[in-house]
Design a protein around this motif. Structure first.
Motif, PDB file in Angstrom:
ATOM      1  N   ASN A  35       0.840  -1.197   0.000  1.00  0.00           N
ATOM      2  CA  ASN A  35       0.000   0.000   0.000  1.00  0.00           C
ATOM      3  C   ASN A  35       0.880   1.253   0.000  1.00  0.00           C
ATOM      4  O   ASN A  35       1.187   1.819   1.053  1.00  0.00           O
ATOM      5  N   SER A  36       1.270   1.680  -1.187  1.00  0.00           N
ATOM      6  CA  SER A  36       2.205   2.806  -1.292  1.00  0.00           C
ATOM      7  C   SER A  36       1.630   4.094  -0.703  1.00  0.00           C
ATOM      8  O   SER A  36       2.381   4.955  -0.223  1.00  0.00           O
ATOM      9  N   SER A  37       0.309   4.235  -0.683  1.00  0.00           N
ATOM     10  CA  SER A  37      -0.305   5.452  -0.150  1.00  0.00           C
ATOM     11  C   SER A  37      -0.185   5.546   1.370  1.00  0.00           C
ATOM     12  O   SER A  37      -0.480   6.593   1.948  1.00  0.00           O
ATOM     13  N   TRP A  38       0.215   4.451   2.014  1.00  0.00           N
ATOM     14  CA  TRP A  38       0.353   4.469   3.469  1.00  0.00           C
ATOM     15  C   TRP A  38       1.655   5.132   3.914  1.00  0.00           C
ATOM     16  O   TRP A  38       1.797   5.488   5.086  1.00  0.00           O
ATOM     17  N   GLN A  39       2.609   5.282   3.011  1.00  0.00           N
ATOM     18  CA  GLN A  39       3.898   5.860   3.385  1.00  0.00           C
ATOM     19  C   GLN A  39       3.713   7.254   3.988  1.00  0.00           C
ATOM     20  O   GLN A  39       3.045   8.101   3.416  1.00  0.00           O
ATOM     21  N   ASN A  40       4.268   7.422   5.169  1.00  0.00           N
ATOM     22  CA  ASN A  40       4.238   8.741   5.823  1.00  0.00           C
ATOM     23  C   ASN A  40       2.810   9.224   6.109  1.00  0.00           C
ATOM     24  O   ASN A  40       2.540  10.427   6.140  1.00  0.00           O
ATOM     25  N   ASN A  41       1.895   8.271   6.318  1.00  0.00           N
ATOM     26  CA  ASN A  41       0.492   8.583   6.597  1.00  0.00           C
ATOM     27  C   ASN A  41       0.208   8.292   8.071  1.00  0.00           C
ATOM     28  O   ASN A  41       0.156   7.142   8.491  1.00  0.00           O
ATOM     29  N   SER A  42       0.005   9.331   8.856  1.00  0.00           N
ATOM     30  CA  SER A  42      -0.182   9.171  10.298  1.00  0.00           C
ATOM     31  C   SER A  42      -1.532   8.566  10.657  1.00  0.00           C
ATOM     32  O   SER A  42      -1.773   8.206  11.813  1.00  0.00           O
ATOM     33  N   ASN A  43      -2.431   8.429   9.677  1.00  0.00           N
ATOM     34  CA  ASN A  43      -3.733   7.807   9.926  1.00  0.00           C
ATOM     35  C   ASN A  43      -3.685   6.285   9.814  1.00  0.00           C
ATOM     36  O   ASN A  43      -4.690   5.619  10.058  1.00  0.00           O
ATOM     37  N   ILE A  44      -2.526   5.753   9.434  1.00  0.00           N
ATOM     38  CA  ILE A  44      -2.326   4.304   9.407  1.00  0.00           C
ATOM     39  C   ILE A  44      -1.747   3.891  10.753  1.00  0.00           C
ATOM     40  O   ILE A  44      -0.676   4.381  11.148  1.00  0.00           O
ATOM     41  N   LYS A  45      -2.429   2.985  11.455  1.00  0.00           N
ATOM     42  CA  LYS A  45      -1.980   2.548  12.772  1.00  0.00           C
ATOM     43  C   LYS A  45      -1.826   1.029  12.823  1.00  0.00           C
ATOM     44  O   LYS A  45      -2.794   0.289  12.649  1.00  0.00           O
ATOM     45  N   PHE A  46      -0.606   0.589  13.036  1.00  0.00           N
ATOM     46  CA  PHE A  46      -0.341  -0.822  13.293  1.00  0.00           C
ATOM     47  C   PHE A  46      -0.404  -1.037  14.811  1.00  0.00           C
ATOM     48  O   PHE A  46       0.246  -0.301  15.564  1.00  0.00           O
ATOM     49  N   VAL A  47      -1.195  -1.993  15.237  1.00  0.00           N
ATOM     50  CA  VAL A  47      -1.341  -2.275  16.667  1.00  0.00           C
ATOM     51  C   VAL A  47      -0.927  -3.724  16.900  1.00  0.00           C
ATOM     52  O   VAL A  47      -1.518  -4.652  16.336  1.00  0.00           O
ATOM     53  N   THR A  60       3.587   3.525  13.381  1.00  0.00           N
ATOM     54  CA  THR A  60       3.118   4.552  12.439  1.00  0.00           C
ATOM     55  C   THR A  60       4.131   4.686  11.315  1.00  0.00           C
ATOM     56  O   THR A  60       5.340   4.790  11.575  1.00  0.00           O
ATOM     57  N   PRO A  61       3.687   4.678  10.048  1.00  0.00           N
ATOM     58  CA  PRO A  61       4.628   4.852   8.928  1.00  0.00           C
ATOM     59  C   PRO A  61       5.352   6.195   9.023  1.00  0.00           C
ATOM     60  O   PRO A  61       4.767   7.209   9.415  1.00  0.00           O
ATOM     61  N   ASN A  62       6.640   6.167   8.656  1.00  0.00           N
ATOM     62  CA  ASN A  62       7.433   7.400   8.741  1.00  0.00           C
ATOM     63  C   ASN A  62       8.029   7.816   7.396  1.00  0.00           C
ATOM     64  O   ASN A  62       8.897   8.682   7.331  1.00  0.00           O
ATOM     65  N   GLY A  63       7.587   7.186   6.325  1.00  0.00           N
ATOM     66  CA  GLY A  63       8.106   7.519   4.998  1.00  0.00           C
ATOM     67  C   GLY A  63       9.125   6.528   4.496  1.00  0.00           C
ATOM     68  O   GLY A  63       9.243   6.296   3.293  1.00  0.00           O
ATOM     69  N   THR A  64       9.903   5.944   5.406  1.00  0.00           N
ATOM     70  CA  THR A  64      10.896   4.940   5.017  1.00  0.00           C
ATOM     71  C   THR A  64      10.660   3.601   5.710  1.00  0.00           C
ATOM     72  O   THR A  64      11.286   2.609   5.376  1.00  0.00           O
ATOM     73  N   GLY A  65       9.784   3.570   6.674  1.00  0.00           N
ATOM     74  CA  GLY A  65       9.513   2.358   7.440  1.00  0.00           C
ATOM     75  C   GLY A  65       8.393   2.618   8.433  1.00  0.00           C
ATOM     76  O   GLY A  65       7.461   3.372   8.152  1.00  0.00           O
ATOM     77  N   ILE A  66       8.510   1.995   9.598  1.00  0.00           N
ATOM     78  CA  ILE A  66       7.479   2.133  10.633  1.00  0.00           C
ATOM     79  C   ILE A  66       8.147   2.466  11.959  1.00  0.00           C
ATOM     80  O   ILE A  66       9.103   1.791  12.374  1.00  0.00           O
ATOM     81  N   ASP A  67       7.664   3.499  12.615  1.00  0.00           N
ATOM     82  CA  ASP A  67       8.114   3.824  13.966  1.00  0.00           C
ATOM     83  C   ASP A  67       7.234   3.080  14.969  1.00  0.00           C
ATOM     84  O   ASP A  67       6.003   3.236  14.956  1.00  0.00           O
ATOM     85  N   TRP A  68       7.863   2.264  15.818  1.00  0.00           N
ATOM     86  CA  TRP A  68       7.128   1.500  16.826  1.00  0.00           C
ATOM     87  C   TRP A  68       7.373   2.091  18.205  1.00  0.00           C
ATOM     88  O   TRP A  68       8.495   2.448  18.557  1.00  0.00           O
ATOM     89  N   GLU A  69       6.315   2.194  18.993  1.00  0.00           N
ATOM     90  CA  GLU A  69       6.450   2.633  20.373  1.00  0.00           C
ATOM     91  C   GLU A  69       5.450   1.873  21.243  1.00  0.00           C
ATOM     92  O   GLU A  69       4.412   1.393  20.760  1.00  0.00           O
ATOM     93  N   THR A  70       5.775   1.752  22.527  1.00  0.00           N
ATOM     94  CA  THR A  70       4.917   1.011  23.448  1.00  0.00           C
ATOM     95  C   THR A  70       3.671   1.828  23.775  1.00  0.00           C
ATOM     96  O   THR A  70       3.756   2.983  24.181  1.00  0.00           O
ATOM     97  N   HIS A  71       2.528   1.212  23.595  1.00  0.00           N
ATOM     98  CA  HIS A  71       1.244   1.856  23.893  1.00  0.00           C
ATOM     99  C   HIS A  71       0.739   1.458  25.272  1.00  0.00           C
ATOM    100  O   HIS A  71       0.146   2.273  25.978  1.00  0.00           O
TER     101      HIS A  71
END
Length: 362
Positions: A35-47, A60-71
């Motif tokens: 899904n190329s449109s997901w790149q750098n899209n803050s409305n995409i949430k991987f849980v 959250t996508p960051n344009g080059t990958g995914i930033d993961w943080e503890t929720h």
């Protein structure tokens, strides 16, 4: 509005070194590629529900990958000395370990509060035809099919069950919230095994019969008959699972007749009953959502080809890569039941809700 990808990472309770959460993150990488449109899209949430460490992570996508943080770290991490017997069974006790029901609750909250929709619900780990295995828990006697409350989930149980989506476990309000989180794009992936010997053996017996080899593959018709032979050990362990097929009766249980003929129609009906009775079949039927999962009689393995950061799981169909193959079993289902393979050609099958509905109405 947000698009959610819900990933559930089971625990490798066999003392293996495999980290299911890592595989879930690889799945996230695959979806990002698709899904190329997901790149750098803050409305995409991987849980990510990480059962091993009792943690929920968000990506959250960051344009080059995914930033993961503890929720959230509100759950307990797995502790082998506390949670497992010497047989590697999850000890029956009240624990704060993540359950598949916690993932259901998260999905319901999305639908209840109109937060967006779920694009994919993926469960990575071990499994059987009865459901995904997160920790290898067992239901207490009261909650088993012979118990006093067989339709109710055992609150100590962590694994997926066929009954999860019935009205006993999701009342009307919960169910509406759950379904509201889905839309026409939603798909469910159950990545573990469904390696029941029952279905694999019947298909193998059909392949091995003299009658099958007399005709071109795929040209057999419903009235064709095949001679099947089963051992006493197999009969004692498996015949009672489908008396209608093995005994031609729902009540008679005589295993002395272990060599008999069945038509292709009877064999197909046997497989259809098995498909409808799986966790995946039930989930597809109730949610009206496509489910991709292993077929009864096939197993899953960790992917060994392609880029390492995008390897998830497959149903092995290449002996040279995996040392074994379920290609013949998959081919039989596809040819004689007209089942479709998953769109990523990983050896899983599409559990189509409309097809399951037709089968259940037969």
């Amino acid at each position: 509005m947000k698009t959610y990808i819900i990933l559930v990472a089971g625990y490798e309770y066999h003392h293996g070194r495999t980290n299911m959460a890592t595989i879930c993150k690889r799945r996230a990488n695959v979806l990002l590629d698709q899904n190329s449109s997901w790149q750098n899209n803050s409305n995409i949430k991987f849980v990510l529900f990480d059962v091993r460490f009792g943690r929920i992570d968000e990506g959250t996508p960051n344009g080059t990958g995914i930033d993961w943080e503890t929720h959230s770290e509100e759950y307990d991490a797995i502790n082998d000395s506390v949670h497992y017997s010497s047989e590697r069974h999850f000890i029956q006790q009240d624990t704060n370990v993540i359950s598949i029901a916690d993932a259901y609750d998260f999905i319901r909250n999305i639908g209840k509060n109109n937060l967006g929709h779920v694009y994919e619900f993926s469960v990575v780990g071990h499994g059987w035809r009865g459901g995904p295995v997160l920790v290898n828990s067992y239901q207490r006697e009261a909650y088993q099919h012979t118990g006093v409350t067989p339709r109710l989930r055992d609150p100590w149980d962590k694994d997926g069950r066929r009954k999860d989506t019935n009205t006993t476990n999701m009342n009307f309000t919960d169910w509406v919230d759950f379904i509201n989180a889905f839309n026409t794009d939603t798909r469910i992936w159950i990545w573990g095994c469904a390696a029941s010997r029952l279905y694999k053996k019947v298909i193998q017996e059909v392949y091995n019969s003299a009658e099958f080899s007399r005709k071109r593959y795929g040209s057999h018709i419903d009235t064709d008959s095949f001679s099947l032979t089963f051992s006493r050990a197999f009969a004692e362990e498996h015949f009672s699972y489908d008396p209608l097929f093995f005994y031609r009766s729902r009540t008679t249980g005589d295993i002395t007749n272990r060599r008999f003929t069945r038509t292709l129609r009877e064999i197909k009906d046997f497989l259809i009953r098995g498909l409808c009775h799986t966790y995946s079949g039930q989930m597809a039927y109730n949610t009206k959502t496509n489910v991709y999962a292993a077929l009864p009689g096939t197993g899953a393995d960790y992917e060994k080809t392609g880029r390492s950061d995008k390897r998830v799981m497959v149903v092995p169909t290449n002996t040279s890569v995996y040392g074994y193959s379920f290609a013949a079993i998959v081919r039989f289902y596809k040819t004689y039941l007209n089942l479709q393979e998953d769109p990523e050609r990983r050896g899983y099958a599409k559990f189509d809700p409309e097809m399951i509905k037709i089968w259940k109405g037969r």
